[in-house]
Design a protein around this motif. Structure first.
Motif, PDB file in Angstrom:
ATOM      1  N   ASP A  85      -1.759  -1.793  -4.694  1.00 34.50           N
ATOM      2  CA  ASP A  85      -1.793  -2.680  -3.521  1.00 34.50           C
ATOM      3  C   ASP A  85      -0.453  -2.669  -2.784  1.00 34.50           C
ATOM      4  O   ASP A  85      -0.410  -2.634  -1.557  1.00 34.50           O
ATOM      5  CB  ASP A  85      -2.144  -4.119  -3.936  1.00 34.50           C
ATOM      6  N   ALA A  86       0.634  -2.681  -3.558  1.00 32.67           N
ATOM      7  CA  ALA A  86       1.971  -2.710  -2.939  1.00 32.67           C
ATOM      8  C   ALA A  86       2.213  -1.448  -2.113  1.00 32.67           C
ATOM      9  O   ALA A  86       2.863  -1.487  -1.070  1.00 32.67           O
ATOM     10  CB  ALA A  86       3.044  -2.863  -4.014  1.00 32.67           C
ATOM     11  N   ALA A  87       1.669  -0.323  -2.591  1.00 31.13           N
ATOM     12  CA  ALA A  87       1.930   0.958  -1.914  1.00 31.13           C
ATOM     13  C   ALA A  87       0.930   1.262  -0.802  1.00 31.13           C
ATOM     14  O   ALA A  87       1.165   2.172   0.007  1.00 31.13           O
ATOM     15  CB  ALA A  87       1.913   2.088  -2.947  1.00 31.13           C
ATOM     16  N   ALA A  88      -0.172   0.510  -0.732  1.00 30.59           N
ATOM     17  CA  ALA A  88      -1.260   0.824   0.216  1.00 30.59           C
ATOM     18  C   ALA A  88      -0.803   0.944   1.680  1.00 30.59           C
ATOM     19  O   ALA A  88      -1.275   1.844   2.397  1.00 30.59           O
ATOM     20  CB  ALA A  88      -2.386  -0.202   0.076  1.00 30.59           C
ATOM     21  N   PRO A  89       0.114   0.078   2.157  1.00 29.64           N
ATOM     22  CA  PRO A  89       0.521   0.200   3.571  1.00 29.64           C
ATOM     23  C   PRO A  89       1.085   1.581   3.921  1.00 29.64           C
ATOM     24  O   PRO A  89       1.003   2.012   5.073  1.00 29.64           O
ATOM     25  CB  PRO A  89       1.609  -0.880   3.727  1.00 29.64           C
ATOM     26  N   LEU A  90       1.610   2.286   2.945  1.00 32.95           N
ATOM     27  CA  LEU A  90       2.145   3.628   3.214  1.00 32.95           C
ATOM     28  C   LEU A  90       1.043   4.591   3.650  1.00 32.95           C
ATOM     29  O   LEU A  90       1.277   5.505   4.440  1.00 32.95           O
ATOM     30  CB  LEU A  90       2.856   4.190   1.967  1.00 32.95           C
ATOM     31  N   HIS A  91      -0.152   4.391   3.124  1.00 29.92           N
ATOM     32  CA  HIS A  91      -1.283   5.247   3.511  1.00 29.92           C
ATOM     33  C   HIS A  91      -1.627   5.010   4.983  1.00 29.92           C
ATOM     34  O   HIS A  91      -1.797   5.960   5.749  1.00 29.92           O
ATOM     35  CB  HIS A  91      -2.516   4.942   2.661  1.00 29.92           C
ATOM     36  N   ASP A  92      -1.716   3.716   5.350  1.00 35.70           N
ATOM     37  CA  ASP A  92      -2.086   3.380   6.737  1.00 35.70           C
ATOM     38  C   ASP A  92      -1.050   3.928   7.708  1.00 35.70           C
ATOM     39  O   ASP A  92      -1.390   4.495   8.749  1.00 35.70           O
ATOM     40  CB  ASP A  92      -2.207   1.853   6.911  1.00 35.70           C
ATOM     41  N   GLU A  93       0.203   3.732   7.339  1.00 33.20           N
ATOM     42  CA  GLU A  93       1.296   4.223   8.187  1.00 33.20           C
ATOM     43  C   GLU A  93       1.191   5.737   8.381  1.00 33.20           C
ATOM     44  O   GLU A  93       1.310   6.247   9.485  1.00 33.20           O
ATOM     45  CB  GLU A  93       2.614   3.955   7.481  1.00 33.20           C
ATOM     46  N   PHE A  94       0.964   6.434   7.279  1.00 31.03           N
ATOM     47  CA  PHE A  94       0.885   7.898   7.306  1.00 31.03           C
ATOM     48  C   PHE A  94      -0.236   8.352   8.237  1.00 31.03           C
ATOM     49  O   PHE A  94      -0.044   9.198   9.110  1.00 31.03           O
ATOM     50  CB  PHE A  94       0.655   8.429   5.883  1.00 31.03           C
ATOM     51  N   VAL A  95      -1.406   7.750   8.067  1.00 27.32           N
ATOM     52  CA  VAL A  95      -2.584   8.159   8.852  1.00 27.32           C
ATOM     53  C   VAL A  95      -2.380   7.864  10.336  1.00 27.32           C
ATOM     54  O   VAL A  95      -2.761   8.665  11.198  1.00 27.32           O
ATOM     55  CB  VAL A  95      -3.850   7.458   8.301  1.00 27.32           C
TER      56      VAL A  95
ATOM     57  N   ILE B  96      11.328   7.178  -1.037  1.00 28.13           N
ATOM     58  CA  ILE B  96      12.243   6.054  -0.775  1.00 28.13           C
ATOM     59  C   ILE B  96      11.408   4.845  -0.322  1.00 28.13           C
ATOM     60  O   ILE B  96      11.550   3.744  -0.859  1.00 28.13           O
ATOM     61  CB  ILE B  96      13.280   6.451   0.317  1.00 28.13           C
ATOM     62  N   ALA B  97      10.498   5.093   0.633  1.00 27.06           N
ATOM     63  CA  ALA B  97       9.652   4.004   1.146  1.00 27.06           C
ATOM     64  C   ALA B  97       8.758   3.443   0.042  1.00 27.06           C
ATOM     65  O   ALA B  97       8.485   2.234  -0.002  1.00 27.06           O
ATOM     66  CB  ALA B  97       8.810   4.518   2.310  1.00 27.06           C
ATOM     67  N   MET B  98       8.329   4.323  -0.858  1.00 24.06           N
ATOM     68  CA  MET B  98       7.450   3.883  -1.952  1.00 24.06           C
ATOM     69  C   MET B  98       8.157   2.871  -2.862  1.00 24.06           C
ATOM     70  O   MET B  98       7.601   1.813  -3.177  1.00 24.06           O
ATOM     71  CB  MET B  98       7.024   5.109  -2.765  1.00 24.06           C
ATOM     72  N   ILE B  99       9.395   3.193  -3.278  1.00 20.27           N
ATOM     73  CA  ILE B  99      10.104   2.276  -4.186  1.00 20.27           C
ATOM     74  C   ILE B  99      10.406   0.959  -3.475  1.00 20.27           C
ATOM     75  O   ILE B  99      10.295  -0.120  -4.062  1.00 20.27           O
ATOM     76  CB  ILE B  99      11.398   2.930  -4.748  1.00 20.27           C
ATOM     77  N   GLU B 100      10.718   1.051  -2.175  1.00 20.16           N
ATOM     78  CA  GLU B 100      10.941  -0.190  -1.410  1.00 20.16           C
ATOM     79  C   GLU B 100       9.662  -1.031  -1.404  1.00 20.16           C
ATOM     80  O   GLU B 100       9.693  -2.224  -1.662  1.00 20.16           O
ATOM     81  CB  GLU B 100      11.336   0.137   0.032  1.00 20.16           C
ATOM     82  N   ALA B 101       8.529  -0.350  -1.138  1.00 21.11           N
ATOM     83  CA  ALA B 101       7.248  -1.082  -1.087  1.00 21.11           C
ATOM     84  C   ALA B 101       6.918  -1.703  -2.442  1.00 21.11           C
ATOM     85  O   ALA B 101       6.292  -2.765  -2.518  1.00 21.11           O
ATOM     86  CB  ALA B 101       6.131  -0.137  -0.652  1.00 21.11           C
ATOM     87  N   MET B 102       7.362  -1.057  -3.513  1.00 20.63           N
ATOM     88  CA  MET B 102       7.089  -1.593  -4.855  1.00 20.63           C
ATOM     89  C   MET B 102       8.094  -2.676  -5.249  1.00 20.63           C
ATOM     90  O   MET B 102       8.010  -3.215  -6.353  1.00 20.63           O
ATOM     91  CB  MET B 102       7.144  -0.463  -5.883  1.00 20.63           C
ATOM     92  N   GLY B 103       9.083  -2.909  -4.410  1.00 18.84           N
ATOM     93  CA  GLY B 103      10.013  -4.013  -4.677  1.00 18.84           C
ATOM     94  C   GLY B 103      11.364  -3.614  -5.246  1.00 18.84           C
ATOM     95  O   GLY B 103      12.213  -4.473  -5.487  1.00 18.84           O
TER      96      GLY B 103
END
Ligand code: GCU
Length: 352
Positions: free
Chosen positions: A324-334, A202-209
């Motif tokens: 690039d759009a999805a990258a913040p999800l990695h930081d959040e996860f870590v 869900i967060a991924m599709i939001e991050a992709m717009g």
């Protein structure tokens, strides 16, 4: 006279009791689905013989069904006939969420479900839905086959009623829509895209717009048809095996996730098995998982050709923009927990 009648009734009762006892004996001979029985069927060679049901949501000509058939045959063979597994395909026993519930509760012994669906039951499964986590198919296979992280995640749910004993590839997921090709995250604006019931997707599709719409896989076809959805995201087999290509005509290669299929088994069922039978299941899962890799690759080639026949067009995208759009999800996860950081680092260490 009275005595004679009493005697006859007594004999009749005795016969009845003997008959019931005989029936009871027979029922002990049937296999115990919990795996805890010590009964033996006619073809079994040892005391312990078990019979399981295994549920999944794909049709019988889907590569995963064929690989699960191989798994069940191998399990029977490797256990000298002591393991019998009956496959229930097509979501006969419920959608993925429901079959996971059943395996947890022990009313169903085994299921093959997506790691995406498992995220709602155990947080650690979310890592598999992180977009662009795996850098290539080789990286993905290497991690799934060899990392400690995957083994830990498999066992993380033991106290919740189930564990995982293997995985199968379900390819790479990309976005497809009814009629709008997607080439950049900008094209995702306003598009209602079905995702698995996975908070990370869900967060991924939001991050992709786009606008994520979580729903069960079995409802996607009609929702595409009725306009509840503009699109979905999955591997190419969804276009053909699940007929989504009849309605969705634009498949864009975002290649955002490799989400594995996971083979799960009820914890009590598992713990009730002898070491030999456990090993037979593990070996059968391992062997069928390996041949599934080739079976999968072939099926994707066939799916692409068949989808084109159905009028589906395939598009390349500006992949870096999606990464690039999805990258913040990695930081959040870590940053969420030390365990996440450890898992993430371990998985990344397998990349070439
Ligand atoms: C894949 C996966 C299925 C899952 C489906 C989904 O096809 O193999 O197990 O149900 O994705 O998107 O829900």
């Amino acid at each position: 006279m009275k005595l004679k009648k009493l005697f006859t009734v007594g004999i009749a009762i005795l016969l009845l009791v003997l008959l019931l006892a005989a029936c009871g004996g027979n029922s002990e001979d049937t296999n115990d689905a919990s795996g805890e029985g010590e009964s033996s069927g006619d073809e079994a060679n040892t005391e312990e013989s078990v019979s399981f049901r295994l549920a999944h949501n794909q049709p019988e000509n889907h590569p995963i069904h064929l690989s699960l058939e191989e798994f069940t045959n191998l399990a029977t063979e490797k256990s000298d006939g002591n393991i019998e597994i009956q496959i229930h395909p097509n979501g006969q026993l419920g959608a993925e969420r429901e079959v996971i519930e059943s395996v947890k509760a022990g009313t169903l012994e085994m299921a093959k479900v997506s790691a995406g669906a498992l995220e709602a039951f155990e947080e650690s499964y979310k890592i598999f839905s992180l977009p662009y986590l795996f850098e290539s198919e080789e990286h993905y296979y290497d991690v799934m086959d060899n990392s400690e992280t995957v083994k830990e995640i498999y066992n993380s749910t033991e106290d919740d009623g189930f564990i995982a004993i293997g995985w199968y590839t379900s390819g790479q997921r990309s976005i497809y829509t009814v009629d709008q090709k997607v080439e950049t995250p900008d094209d995702m604006k306003g598009l209602k895209i079905r995702v698995q019931e996975s908070p990370t997707s869900i967060a991924m599709i939001e991050a992709m717009g786009g606008s994520p719409t979580p729903m069960a896989f079995g409802d996607v076809y009609t929702s595409l048809q009725s306009g509840i959805l503009d699109g979905a995201e999955n591997n190419e087999n969804a276009l053909t095996q699940n007929n989504h290509g009849e309605v969705a005509k634009a498949y864009s290669y975002t290649e955002h996730q490799f989400v594995p299929d996971i083979l799960i088994i009820n914890s009590n069922t598992w713990n009730g098995l002898s070491d030999e039978l456990k090993q037979a299941l593990i070996d059968a899962a391992e062997e069928s998982k390996e041949s599934h890799k080739d079976r999968w690759a072939e099926s994707i080639e066939e799916a692409k050709a068949a989808a084109e026949e159905m009028g589906v067009e395939f598009f390349e995208v500006d992949k870096q923009a999606f990464i690039d759009a999805a990258a913040p999800l990695h930081d959040e996860f870590v940053s969420e927990s030390d365990t996440n950081a450890k898992y993430f680092e371990d998985i990344k260490s397998f990349a070439q």
